[in-house]
Design a protein around this motif. Structure first.
Motif, PDB file in Angstrom:
ATOM      1  N   GLY A  53      24.776  12.753  38.057  1.00 56.91           N
ATOM      2  CA  GLY A  53      25.822  13.485  37.329  1.00 56.91           C
ATOM      3  C   GLY A  53      25.563  13.592  35.839  1.00 56.91           C
ATOM      4  O   GLY A  53      26.197  14.392  35.149  1.00 56.91           O
ATOM      5  N   GLU A  54      24.615  12.793  35.326  1.00 57.12           N
ATOM      6  CA  GLU A  54      24.339  12.799  33.883  1.00 57.12           C
ATOM      7  C   GLU A  54      23.486  14.027  33.507  1.00 57.12           C
ATOM      8  O   GLU A  54      22.714  14.527  34.337  1.00 57.12           O
ATOM      9  N   VAL A  55      23.655  14.458  32.243  1.00 62.19           N
ATOM     10  CA  VAL A  55      22.804  15.552  31.759  1.00 62.19           C
ATOM     11  C   VAL A  55      21.396  15.000  31.526  1.00 62.19           C
ATOM     12  O   VAL A  55      21.221  14.012  30.807  1.00 62.19           O
ATOM     13  N   VAL A  56      20.410  15.626  32.137  1.00 63.62           N
ATOM     14  CA  VAL A  56      19.019  15.184  31.926  1.00 63.62           C
ATOM     15  C   VAL A  56      18.496  15.839  30.648  1.00 63.62           C
ATOM     16  O   VAL A  56      17.927  15.177  29.789  1.00 63.62           O
ATOM     17  N   PHE A  57      18.707  17.146  30.512  1.00 63.22           N
ATOM     18  CA  PHE A  57      18.400  17.798  29.234  1.00 63.22           C
ATOM     19  C   PHE A  57      19.121  19.140  29.153  1.00 63.22           C
ATOM     20  O   PHE A  57      19.560  19.690  30.169  1.00 63.22           O
ATOM     21  N   ALA A 443      17.521  17.007  40.625  1.00 61.46           N
ATOM     22  CA  ALA A 443      18.301  17.589  39.522  1.00 61.46           C
ATOM     23  C   ALA A 443      18.650  19.029  39.867  1.00 61.46           C
ATOM     24  O   ALA A 443      18.077  19.626  40.789  1.00 61.46           O
ATOM     25  N   GLU A 444      19.610  19.573  39.133  1.00 59.09           N
ATOM     26  CA  GLU A 444      19.985  20.987  39.343  1.00 59.09           C
ATOM     27  C   GLU A 444      20.393  21.590  38.004  1.00 59.09           C
ATOM     28  O   GLU A 444      20.828  20.875  37.097  1.00 59.09           O
ATOM     29  N   ALA A 445      20.235  22.908  37.899  1.00 61.26           N
ATOM     30  CA  ALA A 445      20.726  23.621  36.719  1.00 61.26           C
ATOM     31  C   ALA A 445      22.172  23.984  37.013  1.00 61.26           C
ATOM     32  O   ALA A 445      22.447  24.663  38.000  1.00 61.26           O
ATOM     33  N   PHE A 446      23.089  23.512  36.178  1.00 60.69           N
ATOM     34  CA  PHE A 446      24.503  23.756  36.456  1.00 60.69           C
ATOM     35  C   PHE A 446      25.292  23.800  35.152  1.00 60.69           C
ATOM     36  O   PHE A 446      25.154  22.900  34.325  1.00 60.69           O
ATOM     37  N   LYS A 447      26.110  24.854  34.954  1.00 60.76           N
ATOM     38  CA  LYS A 447      26.916  24.956  33.741  1.00 60.76           C
ATOM     39  C   LYS A 447      28.327  24.436  34.021  1.00 60.76           C
ATOM     40  O   LYS A 447      29.009  24.931  34.930  1.00 60.76           O
ATOM     41  N   ARG A 448      28.741  23.422  33.234  1.00 64.41           N
ATOM     42  CA  ARG A 448      30.099  22.909  33.366  1.00 64.41           C
ATOM     43  C   ARG A 448      31.022  23.709  32.435  1.00 64.41           C
ATOM     44  O   ARG A 448      30.536  24.418  31.555  1.00 64.41           O
ATOM     45  N   ALA A 456      20.359  26.195  29.046  1.00 64.46           N
ATOM     46  CA  ALA A 456      20.296  25.718  30.436  1.00 64.46           C
ATOM     47  C   ALA A 456      20.716  24.249  30.411  1.00 64.46           C
ATOM     48  O   ALA A 456      20.333  23.511  29.493  1.00 64.46           O
ATOM     49  N   VAL A 457      21.523  23.834  31.380  1.00 64.28           N
ATOM     50  CA  VAL A 457      21.938  22.426  31.457  1.00 64.28           C
ATOM     51  C   VAL A 457      21.398  21.878  32.771  1.00 64.28           C
ATOM     52  O   VAL A 457      21.690  22.420  33.842  1.00 64.28           O
ATOM     53  N   ILE A 458      20.586  20.839  32.662  1.00 67.48           N
ATOM     54  CA  ILE A 458      20.004  20.242  33.867  1.00 67.48           C
ATOM     55  C   ILE A 458      20.704  18.913  34.121  1.00 67.48           C
ATOM     56  O   ILE A 458      20.689  18.013  33.269  1.00 67.48           O
ATOM     57  N   LEU A 459      21.350  18.822  35.284  1.00 70.93           N
ATOM     58  CA  LEU A 459      22.117  17.620  35.636  1.00 70.93           C
ATOM     59  C   LEU A 459      21.391  16.839  36.725  1.00 70.93           C
ATOM     60  O   LEU A 459      20.804  17.443  37.637  1.00 70.93           O
ATOM     61  N   ALA A 460      21.477  15.491  36.635  1.00 71.10           N
ATOM     62  CA  ALA A 460      20.865  14.656  37.679  1.00 71.10           C
ATOM     63  C   ALA A 460      21.729  14.716  38.935  1.00 71.10           C
ATOM     64  O   ALA A 460      22.954  14.581  38.858  1.00 71.10           O
ATOM     65  N   LEU A 461      21.088  14.950  40.080  1.00 74.40           N
ATOM     66  CA  LEU A 461      21.827  14.960  41.350  1.00 74.40           C
ATOM     67  C   LEU A 461      21.915  13.562  41.940  1.00 74.40           C
ATOM     68  O   LEU A 461      22.719  13.298  42.824  1.00 74.40           O
ATOM     69  N   CYS A 462      21.023  12.671  41.475  1.00 73.69           N
ATOM     70  CA  CYS A 462      21.014  11.287  41.932  1.00 73.69           C
ATOM     71  C   CYS A 462      20.447  10.460  40.780  1.00 73.69           C
ATOM     72  O   CYS A 462      20.057  11.043  39.759  1.00 73.69           O
ATOM     73  N   ASP A 463      20.386   9.173  40.922  1.00 75.19           N
ATOM     74  CA  ASP A 463      19.791   8.360  39.853  1.00 75.19           C
ATOM     75  C   ASP A 463      18.306   8.732  39.726  1.00 75.19           C
ATOM     76  O   ASP A 463      17.614   8.912  40.742  1.00 75.19           O
TER      77      ASP A 463
END
Ligand SMILES: C[S@@+](CC[C@H](N)C(=O)[O-])C[C@H]1O[C@@H](n2cnc3c(N)ncnc32)[C@H](O)[C@@H]1O
Length: 513
Positions: A53-57, A443-448, A456-463
């Motif tokens: 769930g954290e932003v990776v970059f 990870a996935e590209a997802f805009k909150r 672009a916001v890349i979020l971790a899908l898992c640890d």
């Protein structure tokens, strides 16, 4: 020219790639490795731990455009793609778009009743929304657009005041003079249709209508104020702006990815021009004619400047547009022709001295490879609508206040679509484009909702542990193995991720492969 083309399209030397990789990931918790292993080429790797769930970059676009068809729905900064104006103006814009769509549908229905065979229905919004939009009083809508009519709680969702394009066009507006300059200097000065370009389109109400009317690039690489232009220059500029309008019209009626490719070309040409001017003595020869005042740069100096200016895009994975899609041969030939037409229109819109100095950039293989680069590094531009925050705020008001708020804003809210349209477009992201695919991505590209610009916001899908590769899915990873293979063949590789390997093995054991 062939050698120059090869050099532009080849992967740059490792030290240049390293330098670029370091720039892209600087200050982030990731790094770009030139060899991700498994024949994948470059890849992005975590240098720190990330939790699910954290932003990776976050990655700002190297180039981006809003779809022309989306402009009615979302008024955004032409550089960072933040929504601009006010909540009221954004609402008025959407309702006006819904009314226009309803009127266009009514016209086409009338035409089909007359027997021309065309079908009504543009698919814009649902009928209830349209009815509500058509029921609104026009004066009220105008008051909303002009800022005269204020709606409750909109102060809590402030948007930046629009700043006009320095060239005076109505195509692009900005959230600040900083963004206006950040667009004008590196690319928009070559792609600005100028004030006459859209004389029919009035500046949106509430916007600063005083364009400074800066001129596009002049010989020597700078931009001049309009005061210093000779009649010849004015005529040349007007001709180029007319050509530019043709190019943009062609893009809008065929594929607006050509607009995005034009930004790459403009950025590269202007950066190359700046490089030449940074070393006037090293690369000039006074004997040849420049077509403008001063000495002409040597072909060698121009080539070196172009190669260096191309660096940000050189590392992007590329292929010819008409070859890197799964199109059948006839369609590929059509795509090639479309690209050739588009390039010809763009060349007519560019200053002749730039075409003369940097010809290799303006060839069909380069144009096709730039568009192919978007195809192979596909991530759409998306910025969520701030109207969602405003509606949520209204929903959280105490009952009495809420009732009063809905009494005032209700008719407008009913005219809004259920799915509030965000800003949508095409973009190319430097760091994101280095991420490899996995059918079991981490990870996935997802805009909150809070991601209010074009990054672009890349979020971790898992640890994700330090040292682990950050992977995304380019396709629907839930699709069956065969379908995934077909889709990934368009990207030119066969996936060997754990999920594919396990499914292949299972299929082999079951005698299915
Ligand atoms: C968006 S780029 C990713 C960065 C790329 N590796 C590079 O060197 O620029 C997409 C390309 O990377 C390669 N690629 C990505 N994921 C891969 C994978 N799982 N296996 C093999 N190649 C992969 C393919 O060539 C694909 O067309």
């Amino acid at each position: 020219m062939d050698l120059e083309l090869q050099a532009l399209l080849a992967q740059p030397p490792p030290e240049q790639q390293e330098r670029r990789a370091t720039q892209l990931a600087s200050g982030l918790g990731v790094e770009v490795r030139l060899d991700a292993g498994g024949g994948k080429g470059k890849g992005v790797f975590a240098t720190q731990a990330f939790s699910a769930g954290e932003v990776v970059f976050q990655d700002p676009p190297l180039v981006a455009i809003q779809h022309t068809t989306n402009r009615g729905d979302a008024w955004v900064c032409g550089h960072c793609f933040r929504f601009i104006g006010s909540v009221e103006q954004q609402i008025a814009r959407q309702i006006m778009a819904a009314r226009e769509a309803a009127e266009a549908d009514a016209d086409s229905e009338a035409a089909s009743d007359d027997g021309d065979g065309s079908e009504g229905g543009s698919g814009h919004g649902d009928s209830l929304q349209r009815e509500a939009a058509l029921a609104l009083d026009e004066h009220q809508l105008e008051a909303l657009a002009s800022g005269e009519l204020r709606l409750p709680c909109t102060d809590a969702v402030p948007l930046p005041q629009p700043v006009r394009c320095p060239g005076g066009c109505c195509e692009d507006w900005y959230c600040s003079s900083r963004c206006a300059e950040a667009a004008w200097e590196p690319y928009h000065q070559l792609l600005c249709v100028g004030p006459e370009g859209d004389a029919e389109e009035q500046p949106p109400a509430g916007a600063d209508a005083k364009g400074r009317g800066k001129a596009a690039v002049v010989e020597g690489g700078g931009s001049s104020g309009s005061g210093g232009r000779s009649p010849d220059n004015n005529a040349e500029l007007a001709a180029r702006q007319a050509a530019l309008r043709e190019f943009l019209h062609h893009a809008d009626t065929t594929n607006d990815v050509f607009r995005l490719a034009a930004v790459v070309v403009a950025k590269t040409l202007l950066a190359a021009q700046r490089q030449l001017h940074a070393q006037p003595l090293a690369g000039s020869s006074s004997s040849s004619s420049s077509g403008g005042g001063g000495s002409e740069a040597t072909a060698e100096a121009c080539w070196r400047a172009l190669l260096s200016a191309w660096e940000p895009f050189a590392v992007g994975h590329k292929g010819l547009w008409w070859e890197c899609t799964a199109a059948p041969p006839e369609a590929a030939a059509d795509m090639r022709q479309l690209a050739a037409d588009s390039l010809e229109l763009l060349c007519a819109a560019l200053p002749p001295h730039l075409l003369r100095r940097f010809p290799a950039l303006l060839t069909l293989p380069m144009w096709g490879s730039i568009i192919g680069m978007f195809e192979l590094n596909n991530l759409a531009l998306f910025v969520p609508s701030p109207l969602r925050c405003w509606l949520d705020l209204l929903g959280q008001l105490p009952p009495e206040e809420q009732e009063a708020a809905y009494a005032a804003a209700g008719p407008f809210i009913e005219a809004l679509p259920e799915e509030l349209p965000g800003c949508e477009g095409n973009a190319f992201y430097g760091l994101h484009s280095c991420c490899n695919h996995s059918c079991a991505p981490n990870a996935e590209a997802f805009k909150r909702d809070q991601d209010g610009n074009g990054c672009a916001v890349i979020l971790a899908l898992c640890d994700i542990a330090p040292g682990e590769e950050v992977t995304l899915s380019y396709i629907d990873e839930e699709a069956p193995l065969e379908e995934r293979r077909e889709q990934l063949a368009e990207y030119g590789f066969a996936c060997a991720c754990d999920k594919c390997t396990a499914e292949e093995l299972a299929a082999e054991l079951a005698g299915g492969l």
